[in-house]
Design a protein around this motif. Sequence first.
Motif, PDB file in Angstrom:
ATOM      1  N   GLN A 114       0.825  -1.202   0.000  1.00 32.56           N
ATOM      2  CA  GLN A 114       0.000   0.000   0.000  1.00 32.56           C
ATOM      3  C   GLN A 114       0.865   1.260   0.000  1.00 32.56           C
ATOM      4  O   GLN A 114       0.506   2.274  -0.595  1.00 32.56           O
ATOM      5  N   TRP A 115       2.002   1.187   0.689  1.00 32.31           N
ATOM      6  CA  TRP A 115       2.936   2.319   0.689  1.00 32.31           C
ATOM      7  C   TRP A 115       3.516   2.524  -0.705  1.00 32.31           C
ATOM      8  O   TRP A 115       3.671   3.659  -1.169  1.00 32.31           O
ATOM      9  N   ALA A 116       3.872   1.415  -1.365  1.00 29.49           N
ATOM     10  CA  ALA A 116       4.431   1.510  -2.719  1.00 29.49           C
ATOM     11  C   ALA A 116       3.430   2.180  -3.664  1.00 29.49           C
ATOM     12  O   ALA A 116       3.804   3.028  -4.491  1.00 29.49           O
ATOM     13  N   VAL A 117       2.156   1.810  -3.536  1.00 28.39           N
ATOM     14  CA  VAL A 117       1.123   2.427  -4.366  1.00 28.39           C
ATOM     15  C   VAL A 117       1.017   3.923  -4.070  1.00 28.39           C
ATOM     16  O   VAL A 117       0.909   4.755  -4.979  1.00 28.39           O
ATOM     17  N   SER A 118       1.076   4.276  -2.785  1.00 32.57           N
ATOM     18  CA  SER A 118       0.944   5.682  -2.401  1.00 32.57           C
ATOM     19  C   SER A 118       2.120   6.514  -2.895  1.00 32.57           C
ATOM     20  O   SER A 118       1.937   7.647  -3.363  1.00 32.57           O
ATOM     21  N   VAL A 119       3.323   5.973  -2.783  1.00 33.74           N
ATOM     22  CA  VAL A 119       4.502   6.668  -3.302  1.00 33.74           C
ATOM     23  C   VAL A 119       4.383   6.854  -4.809  1.00 33.74           C
ATOM     24  O   VAL A 119       4.586   7.949  -5.350  1.00 33.74           O
ATOM     25  N   ALA A 120       4.021   5.775  -5.516  1.00 34.88           N
ATOM     26  CA  ALA A 120       3.943   5.838  -6.980  1.00 34.88           C
ATOM     27  C   ALA A 120       2.874   6.821  -7.436  1.00 34.88           C
ATOM     28  O   ALA A 120       3.065   7.565  -8.403  1.00 34.88           O
ATOM     29  N   ALA A 121       1.724   6.848  -6.742  1.00 35.20           N
ATOM     30  CA  ALA A 121       0.658   7.775  -7.124  1.00 35.20           C
ATOM     31  C   ALA A 121       1.112   9.219  -6.977  1.00 35.20           C
ATOM     32  O   ALA A 121       0.842  10.063  -7.848  1.00 35.20           O
ATOM     33  N   LEU A 123       4.197  10.269  -7.118  1.00 26.62           N
ATOM     34  CA  LEU A 123       5.192  10.520  -8.162  1.00 26.62           C
ATOM     35  C   LEU A 123       4.518  10.754  -9.512  1.00 26.62           C
ATOM     36  O   LEU A 123       4.985  11.574 -10.314  1.00 26.62           O
ATOM     37  N   CYS A 124       3.416  10.057  -9.784  1.00 26.73           N
ATOM     38  CA  CYS A 124       2.682  10.291 -11.031  1.00 26.73           C
ATOM     39  C   CYS A 124       2.163  11.721 -11.101  1.00 26.73           C
ATOM     40  O   CYS A 124       2.174  12.347 -12.170  1.00 26.73           O
ATOM     41  N   ALA A 125       1.698  12.242  -9.961  1.00 25.25           N
ATOM     42  CA  ALA A 125       1.209  13.616  -9.942  1.00 25.25           C
ATOM     43  C   ALA A 125       2.331  14.594 -10.271  1.00 25.25           C
ATOM     44  O   ALA A 125       2.139  15.553 -11.027  1.00 25.25           O
ATOM     45  N   VAL A 126       3.526  14.356  -9.720  1.00 23.24           N
ATOM     46  CA  VAL A 126       4.676  15.207 -10.014  1.00 23.24           C
ATOM     47  C   VAL A 126       5.058  15.094 -11.488  1.00 23.24           C
ATOM     48  O   VAL A 126       5.261  16.103 -12.180  1.00 23.24           O
ATOM     49  N   THR A 270      -1.392   6.405 -15.590  1.00 19.35           N
ATOM     50  CA  THR A 270      -0.823   5.541 -14.556  1.00 19.35           C
ATOM     51  C   THR A 270      -1.448   5.842 -13.204  1.00 19.35           C
ATOM     52  O   THR A 270      -1.771   4.920 -12.427  1.00 19.35           O
ATOM     53  N   TYR A 271      -1.634   7.119 -12.901  1.00 18.63           N
ATOM     54  CA  TYR A 271      -2.273   7.511 -11.638  1.00 18.63           C
ATOM     55  C   TYR A 271      -3.669   6.903 -11.530  1.00 18.63           C
ATOM     56  O   TYR A 271      -4.054   6.366 -10.480  1.00 18.63           O
ATOM     57  N   GLU A 272      -4.444   6.977 -12.610  1.00 21.71           N
ATOM     58  CA  GLU A 272      -5.812   6.472 -12.578  1.00 21.71           C
ATOM     59  C   GLU A 272      -5.840   4.967 -12.350  1.00 21.71           C
ATOM     60  O   GLU A 272      -6.770   4.440 -11.723  1.00 21.71           O
ATOM     61  N   GLN A 273      -4.816   4.248 -12.834  1.00 19.31           N
ATOM     62  CA  GLN A 273      -4.755   2.804 -12.602  1.00 19.31           C
ATOM     63  C   GLN A 273      -4.350   2.484 -11.163  1.00 19.31           C
ATOM     64  O   GLN A 273      -4.705   1.436 -10.629  1.00 19.31           O
ATOM     65  N   LEU A 274      -3.595   3.387 -10.544  1.00 14.87           N
ATOM     66  CA  LEU A 274      -3.198   3.198  -9.148  1.00 14.87           C
ATOM     67  C   LEU A 274      -4.319   3.562  -8.177  1.00 14.87           C
ATOM     68  O   LEU A 274      -4.379   3.030  -7.060  1.00 14.87           O
ATOM     69  N   LEU A 275      -5.206   4.435  -8.603  1.00 16.44           N
ATOM     70  CA  LEU A 275      -6.217   4.993  -7.711  1.00 16.44           C
ATOM     71  C   LEU A 275      -7.058   3.935  -6.989  1.00 16.44           C
ATOM     72  O   LEU A 275      -7.254   4.018  -5.775  1.00 16.44           O
TER      73      LEU A 275
END
Length: 507
Positions: A114-121, A123-126, A270-275
């Motif tokens: 869950q942390w990995a998903v949160s970090v990646a999301a 980073l996608c915003a950046v 990518t963000y939308e797939q992580l959401l």
Amino acid sequence: MTVASGRVITGRYELSTLIGQGGMGQVWTAYDQRLDRRVAVKLLRPDKVAGAEADELRRRFVRECRVTAQVDHPGLVTVHDAGSEGEELFLVMQYVDGADLSDHLAEHDPYPWQWAVSVAAQLCAVLSAVHAVPIVHRDLKPRNVMVKQDGTVTVLDLGVASVMDTDTTRLTHTGSPIGSPAYMAPEQAMGGAVGPYTDLYALGVLMHELLSGDVPFSGSTALGVLHRHLYEPPLPVRRLRPEVPEALEALVLRLLSKDPQHRPDSAQETYEQLLPLLPARGIPSGGPLDPTRPFLRPHAPWPDRARTPAAQPQATPAAEKPDVAGAVDEVKRLLGEGRITQAVDILGGILPAAAAQHGEHSPVVRTLRKQYAATLMDDGQYRRALPELRHLADERAAEAGQADPQSLRFRYEAAQCLEQLGEPAAALAEYRALLPYYENQYVAQDAELSFEVRRRIGHLLLALGDRAAAHDTLARLQYDVERLRGPGHPLVAEISRTLQWLGQVRG
């Protein structure tokens, strides 16, 4: 470079602690004496690089500072100031208090998915904001990512990031691509054209590392690592951690596709797939520096922001008679002072009024439009420059024919915009359409432009994964340049390095 703690830069920034050092520079914590705050200061010494390369470093530094300052996002380190003192260049940035992601991973093994998903999301915003400029980071890795005390993620160093201009696809003077081998996309490893898709591959590497505890491709040499990036499939993370959701594993594998066209279209996608994989709201995961904490979705990128042109400046009201000549003089002054963004705004504002006063096809309006397009290009605003260049190309071709050199030049610059906006297939098609015109004029001054178009075609083929066609294109180009300009031409040496590198990695 010898720099002492306590030294004050430009009478304002007092250096405190050395926190990073490389061949051409250092990074210090420092105190801004005027505003009484802690900052980070990067110092560079261009004189450590010989001759023309020092001038190139200075040029890149100024451009990097100006364009990076355009990116407005809470997940990207803020640029406060930049300039020079003596032989040194300095960049003053926000000081970020937290742990870098590499240390964060080491302290939490295994890293909660869950942390990995949160970090990646985050980073996608950046990346969505960065790519909208457009900038390609080109060196996204855990050491360049900080997890702050409130759990938010901040991307640090845009030091090797570059506006996607003519030289971002070229190898460095050492003959190696820019970046870190463990996180390097195949097209970057081959010296091909980079784009937003290159950063998405690095994001896939970073996510694989967070989920599995290691990068997908490692080795004892950089060449060995790059060879694995090019030819080996990554190990699916569920084989190591079965609790990882299938959808997350599938996304990581898609991000790690060898062919950029098989990766997600954008950081937004990518963000939308992580959401759907983000932790449920209001359920804390526990622990210090929890990167799931910020997710009430405050940092989501704007939908389709990267595809939305910047707002055009407002035209001069009809009641006011525009001072076109005065505006042109003001633009010249601003450009002479390096104030490009302000010059762009004036040109964009005066164009509609000038067209109303003099006519859309008048010489004065055409001159203004050319200056506007050129200044947008110089300011890195390729998305706004593209329609202006296409307008100019079509207008000129209608008057003088498709083979008119000026029309071809506008089309060439439009192709540059497509390349720099991360659309390699469209850019390749445009360059290929232009090439016959230049080869039919394969004499004197036109030869150099023909060479450049062919070089770009070769690098775009590398970016699209067609290494055989790229090798053939570049080998033929090397032969023609050497025959026409001699073995000492700089392009011969550059192509030789690329072909050698291509041969080594293929071997």
